[in-house]
Design an enzyme around this catalytic site. Sequence first.
Site, PDB file in Angstrom:
ATOM      1  N   ASP A  71      51.630  21.517 -32.789  1.00  0.00           N
ATOM      2  CA  ASP A  71      51.486  22.927 -32.397  1.00  0.00           C
ATOM      3  C   ASP A  71      50.064  23.199 -31.932  1.00  0.00           C
ATOM      4  O   ASP A  71      49.838  24.003 -31.031  1.00  0.00           O
ATOM      5  CB  ASP A  71      51.700  23.885 -33.584  1.00  0.00           C
ATOM      6  N   HIS A  89      52.107  22.655 -37.500  1.00  0.00           N
ATOM      7  CA  HIS A  89      52.453  21.253 -37.254  1.00  0.00           C
ATOM      8  C   HIS A  89      51.318  20.692 -36.392  1.00  0.00           C
ATOM      9  O   HIS A  89      50.769  21.410 -35.547  1.00  0.00           O
ATOM     10  CB  HIS A  89      53.731  21.098 -36.431  1.00  0.00           C
TER      11      HIS A  89
HETATM   12  C1  XUL Z   1      62.586  24.383 -39.377  1.00  0.00           C
HETATM   13  C2  XUL Z   1      61.486  24.719 -40.315  1.00  0.00           C
HETATM   14  C3  XUL Z   1      60.187  24.042 -40.055  1.00  0.00           C
HETATM   15  C4  XUL Z   1      59.377  23.734 -41.268  1.00  0.00           C
HETATM   16  C5  XUL Z   1      58.117  22.983 -40.988  1.00  0.00           C
HETATM   17  O1  XUL Z   1      63.782  25.001 -39.658  1.00  0.00           O
HETATM   18  O2  XUL Z   1      61.644  25.520 -41.201  1.00  0.00           O
HETATM   19  O3  XUL Z   1      59.466  24.816 -39.165  1.00  0.00           O
HETATM   20  O4  XUL Z   1      59.047  24.888 -41.973  1.00  0.00           O
HETATM   21  O5  XUL Z   1      58.334  21.821 -40.301  1.00  0.00           O
END
Ligand code: XUL
Length: 441
Positions: free
Chosen positions: A108, A105
């Site tokens: 992150d 993300h």
């Molecule tokens: C949350 C989840 C996220 C997504 C990316 O449950 O799976 O981490 O994979 O945003």
Amino acid sequence: MKKQSTAFFPGITKVQYEGPCSTNPLAFKHYNADELIDGKSMKDHLRFSVTYWHTIRGQLADMFGVGTAVRPWEDGTNSMKMAETRARVAFEFLEKLGAPFYAFHDRDVAPEGKSLRETNRNLDAIAKVLKAEQERTGVQLLWGTACLFVHPRFTHGAATSCNADVFAYAAAQVKKAIEVTHTLKGAGYVFWGGREGYSTLLNTDLKREMDHLGKFLHMAADHKKAIGFKGQFYIEPKPKEPTKHQYDSDAAACLNFLREYDLLGDFKLNLETNHATLAGHTMQHEMEVAIAAQALGSIDANTGDMLLGWDTDQFPTSIYLTTEIMLSILNMGGFRTGGTNFDAKVRRESFEPVDLFYAHIGGMDAFARGLKIATAIRKDGRLANFVRQRYSSWDSGIGAKIEAGKANFKELETYMLQKGDAAPNTSGRQEFLENLINDFI
Ligand code: XUL
Ligand code: CO
């Protein structure tokens, strides 16, 4: 590739394949990257990916307690210097593990600044470090995404917020995240609707929120074309958590949403095991629903705990699970842009850096075994033959006529009035088939 760094995980060298007889917990027993399975390397079949949010940023906190993770490189801040250090940690980990991909993300990898402009500057600066590390190690970006759920501004959602300014902020953030993913040559980009849902319908205009989400995704697809980003867009279904209901609740709901808003051409699905079980489905169910619509793109590999019932994001170790997953992947012809992304975290009790290695090695070995077993089941052919045979009444006669669209209710009535009753059924042989699978496991 340049010299391997040893700064953050001293004492751990590159994880090697030592075969099933090895007792070394820091070696692969089954994952042998270059070994060919049916003419394709295990590395290319499985396309393993490590998640930045769990493995690099996860502090192992839970609702009842603070983080327990011992990460000697952390200095207690979320500074830009710390962000750069974490990027070095991430790539040392990826290199030593031998995983070819990672996923992140935006928040992150780089800290949020005082304004969107400053935040974007931070992200650009860290993207340069990530790019250099990718070039140094050969590790690639499986997908990027935007974190639209941690900051309080997203309390009511992002694209589905009641606050139009929050929609605009999310659009700006996703625009930037797609651009950074493009710069880093990402193979894809994920939309997981963190808070795109509701906690109560008493305050929610569901139709208006879904329309906004459709508009948002169209704008994203337009921007993708405008900048020439060729990576695959994915929606990641999840039914709840943190919201009570998330609009992208499962594969079928996502496919229906994409169809309703004319987005099916631009998106595939990224399916996660623990999200499937939260939705009351198996991962196999979710995969088959997506594959039927030619919309399975990638998977988030993890597992839940049936006794806890929440999104525990554990590392997958069940060979039965990985066999089922790999059967579906092989049957669909393998991953194209997608991969096996470990959206999984070590337990709060497993707080040492070495636990990160044990966890990933176990997951990779479990999938390698699943791949080998699924390949053997396909080669054997009895399972596929059984299914084909089960539907053989559709291959000729009345079945073929119905499938070809050459029958109507009246003709079928005439056919059955003449025949008197349907041909007898044959056994579904569930236990026989379960035994057959066990013969390979
Ligand atoms: C949350 C989840 C996220 C997504 C990316 O449950 O799976 O981490 O994979 O945003
Ligand atoms: Co996920």
